[in-house]
Design a protein around this motif. Structure first.
Motif, PDB file in Angstrom:
ATOM      1  N   ILE A   4       0.843  -1.198   0.000  1.00  0.00           N
ATOM      2  CA  ILE A   4       0.000   0.000   0.000  1.00  0.00           C
ATOM      3  C   ILE A   4       0.881   1.251   0.000  1.00  0.00           C
ATOM      4  CG2 ILE A   4      -1.756   1.274   1.278  1.00  0.00           C
ATOM      5  CD1 ILE A   4      -2.681  -1.478   2.371  1.00  0.00           C
ATOM      6  N   LEU A   5       1.948   1.202   0.799  1.00  0.00           N
ATOM      7  CA  LEU A   5       2.861   2.341   0.879  1.00  0.00           C
ATOM      8  C   LEU A   5       3.876   2.279  -0.260  1.00  0.00           C
ATOM      9  CD1 LEU A   5       3.740   2.342   4.676  1.00  0.00           C
ATOM     10  CD2 LEU A   5       2.340   3.999   3.474  1.00  0.00           C
ATOM     11  N   LEU A  41      -2.476  -0.761   7.651  1.00  0.00           N
ATOM     12  CA  LEU A  41      -3.251  -0.247   6.519  1.00  0.00           C
ATOM     13  C   LEU A  41      -4.084  -1.352   5.873  1.00  0.00           C
ATOM     14  CD1 LEU A  41      -0.619   2.154   4.936  1.00  0.00           C
ATOM     15  CD2 LEU A  41      -2.699   2.799   6.169  1.00  0.00           C
ATOM     16  N   TYR A  42      -3.529  -2.550   5.772  1.00  0.00           N
ATOM     17  CA  TYR A  42      -4.267  -3.683   5.212  1.00  0.00           C
ATOM     18  C   TYR A  42      -5.482  -3.992   6.079  1.00  0.00           C
ATOM     19  CZ  TYR A  42      -5.265  -8.319   3.369  1.00  0.00           C
ATOM     20  OH  TYR A  42      -5.883  -9.406   2.813  1.00  0.00           O
ATOM     21  N   TRP A  43      -5.256  -4.032   7.407  1.00  0.00           N
ATOM     22  CA  TRP A  43      -6.337  -4.307   8.357  1.00  0.00           C
ATOM     23  C   TRP A  43      -7.431  -3.238   8.248  1.00  0.00           C
ATOM     24  CZ3 TRP A  43      -7.179  -1.095  12.719  1.00  0.00           C
ATOM     25  CH2 TRP A  43      -8.150  -1.545  13.596  1.00  0.00           C
ATOM     26  N   ALA A  44      -7.028  -1.971   8.184  1.00  0.00           N
ATOM     27  CA  ALA A  44      -7.998  -0.872   8.113  1.00  0.00           C
ATOM     28  C   ALA A  44      -8.755  -0.881   6.783  1.00  0.00           C
ATOM     29  CB  ALA A  44      -7.289   0.466   8.305  1.00  0.00           C
ATOM     30  N   ARG A  45      -8.055  -1.180   5.706  1.00  0.00           N
ATOM     31  CA  ARG A  45      -8.678  -1.160   4.384  1.00  0.00           C
ATOM     32  C   ARG A  45      -9.665  -2.299   4.201  1.00  0.00           C
ATOM     33  NH1 ARG A  45      -4.912  -2.391  -0.543  1.00  0.00           N
ATOM     34  NH2 ARG A  45      -5.271  -4.424   0.334  1.00  0.00           N
ATOM     35  N   THR A  46      -9.322  -3.485   4.717  1.00  0.00           N
ATOM     36  CA  THR A  46     -10.170  -4.658   4.488  1.00  0.00           C
ATOM     37  C   THR A  46     -11.227  -4.845   5.567  1.00  0.00           C
ATOM     38  OG1 THR A  46      -8.626  -6.113   5.639  1.00  0.00           O
ATOM     39  CG2 THR A  46      -8.349  -5.867   3.244  1.00  0.00           C
ATOM     40  N   GLY A  47     -10.960  -4.351   6.772  1.00  0.00           N
ATOM     41  CA  GLY A  47     -11.905  -4.530   7.866  1.00  0.00           C
ATOM     42  C   GLY A  47     -11.945  -5.948   8.414  1.00  0.00           C
ATOM     43  N   ILE A  48     -10.904  -6.730   8.152  1.00  0.00           N
ATOM     44  CA  ILE A  48     -10.871  -8.114   8.622  1.00  0.00           C
ATOM     45  C   ILE A  48     -10.566  -8.167  10.114  1.00  0.00           C
ATOM     46  CG2 ILE A  48     -10.146  -9.039   6.379  1.00  0.00           C
ATOM     47  CD1 ILE A  48      -7.290  -9.190   7.517  1.00  0.00           C
ATOM     48  N   PRO A  49     -10.914  -9.269  10.775  1.00  0.00           N
ATOM     49  CA  PRO A  49     -10.484  -9.435  12.163  1.00  0.00           C
ATOM     50  C   PRO A  49      -8.954  -9.561  12.222  1.00  0.00           C
ATOM     51  CG  PRO A  49     -12.210 -11.010  11.591  1.00  0.00           C
ATOM     52  CD  PRO A  49     -11.786 -10.337  10.326  1.00  0.00           C
ATOM     53  N   TRP A  50      -8.375  -9.165  13.345  1.00  0.00           N
ATOM     54  CA  TRP A  50      -6.920  -9.243  13.498  1.00  0.00           C
ATOM     55  C   TRP A  50      -6.403 -10.639  13.181  1.00  0.00           C
ATOM     56  CZ3 TRP A  50      -3.980  -5.149  13.676  1.00  0.00           C
ATOM     57  CH2 TRP A  50      -4.464  -3.955  14.206  1.00  0.00           C
ATOM     58  N   GLY A  58       3.527 -11.648   9.792  1.00  0.00           N
ATOM     59  CA  GLY A  58       3.947 -12.268  11.045  1.00  0.00           C
ATOM     60  C   GLY A  58       2.735 -12.671  11.861  1.00  0.00           C
ATOM     61  N   ARG A  59       2.975 -12.911  13.132  1.00  0.00           N
ATOM     62  CA  ARG A  59       1.881 -13.324  14.010  1.00  0.00           C
ATOM     63  C   ARG A  59       0.901 -12.174  14.193  1.00  0.00           C
ATOM     64  NH1 ARG A  59       4.684 -15.293  19.233  1.00  0.00           N
ATOM     65  NH2 ARG A  59       2.720 -14.426  19.942  1.00  0.00           N
ATOM     66  N   TRP A  60      -0.375 -12.487  14.048  1.00  0.00           N
ATOM     67  CA  TRP A  60      -1.406 -11.443  14.139  1.00  0.00           C
ATOM     68  C   TRP A  60      -1.385 -10.771  15.499  1.00  0.00           C
ATOM     69  CZ3 TRP A  60      -5.127 -11.244  17.832  1.00  0.00           C
ATOM     70  CH2 TRP A  60      -5.372 -12.427  18.550  1.00  0.00           C
ATOM     71  N   ASP A  61      -1.143 -11.548  16.569  1.00  0.00           N
ATOM     72  CA  ASP A  61      -1.183 -10.964  17.909  1.00  0.00           C
ATOM     73  C   ASP A  61       0.008 -10.037  18.156  1.00  0.00           C
ATOM     74  OD1 ASP A  61       0.401 -13.290  17.872  1.00  0.00           O
ATOM     75  OD2 ASP A  61       0.091 -13.663  20.006  1.00  0.00           O
ATOM     76  N   ALA A  62       1.120 -10.276  17.475  1.00  0.00           N
ATOM     77  CA  ALA A  62       2.263  -9.360  17.592  1.00  0.00           C
ATOM     78  C   ALA A  62       1.916  -8.011  16.969  1.00  0.00           C
ATOM     79  CB  ALA A  62       3.496  -9.972  16.935  1.00  0.00           C
ATOM     80  N   VAL A  63       1.261  -8.053  15.817  1.00  0.00           N
ATOM     81  CA  VAL A  63       0.840  -6.803  15.159  1.00  0.00           C
ATOM     82  C   VAL A  63      -0.201  -6.099  16.026  1.00  0.00           C
ATOM     83  CG1 VAL A  63      -0.232  -5.803  13.110  1.00  0.00           C
ATOM     84  CG2 VAL A  63       1.341  -7.731  12.859  1.00  0.00           C
ATOM     85  N   TYR A  64      -1.153  -6.857  16.541  1.00  0.00           N
ATOM     86  CA  TYR A  64      -2.216  -6.307  17.384  1.00  0.00           C
ATOM     87  C   TYR A  64      -1.635  -5.637  18.633  1.00  0.00           C
ATOM     88  CZ  TYR A  64      -6.088  -6.316  20.708  1.00  0.00           C
ATOM     89  OH  TYR A  64      -7.015  -5.957  21.644  1.00  0.00           O
ATOM     90  N   ASN A  65      -0.719  -6.321  19.311  1.00  0.00           N
ATOM     91  CA  ASN A  65      -0.129  -5.762  20.536  1.00  0.00           C
ATOM     92  C   ASN A  65       0.724  -4.536  20.237  1.00  0.00           C
ATOM     93  OD1 ASN A  65      -1.293  -7.645  22.281  1.00  0.00           O
ATOM     94  ND2 ASN A  65       0.335  -9.111  21.910  1.00  0.00           N
ATOM     95  N   ARG A  66       1.464  -4.591  19.154  1.00  0.00           N
ATOM     96  CA  ARG A  66       2.291  -3.433  18.775  1.00  0.00           C
ATOM     97  C   ARG A  66       1.399  -2.238  18.434  1.00  0.00           C
ATOM     98  NH1 ARG A  66       6.974  -3.853  14.175  1.00  0.00           N
ATOM     99  NH2 ARG A  66       7.646  -1.684  14.215  1.00  0.00           N
TER     100      ARG A  66
END
Length: 71
Positions: A4-5, A41-50, A58-66
């Motif tokens: 996206i960037l 940006l991918y999460w915000a654009r698609t609206g998918i669950p983490w 990488g691990r979804w929970d690492a992105v979520y926690n960060r």
């Protein structure tokens, strides 16, 4: 996956991201800053669950926690 960037966007954002980091101690994250922002940006654009973030981020929970720490 298509990013996206663009390189031009990241050239502008990278120094701002580096400046925004208040705490630089501890173990550095495995996911580089640019890929972290791509994940957000991918999460915000698609609206998918983490949990449904593509594995290339990488691990979804690492992105979520960060993300939680940044917010």
């Amino acid at each position: 996956m298509r990013t996206i960037l663009t390189d031009d966007h990241w050239t502008i954002l990278e120094p701002l991201v580096a400046k925004a980091k208040l705490f630089v101690g501890g173990v550095p994250p495995r996911l580089p800053d640019r890929m972290f922002f791509e994940a957000i940006l991918y999460w915000a654009r698609t609206g998918i669950p983490w949990r449904d973030l593509p594995s290339e981020f990488g691990r979804w929970d690492a992105v979520y926690n960060r993300f939680g720490r940044w917010v």
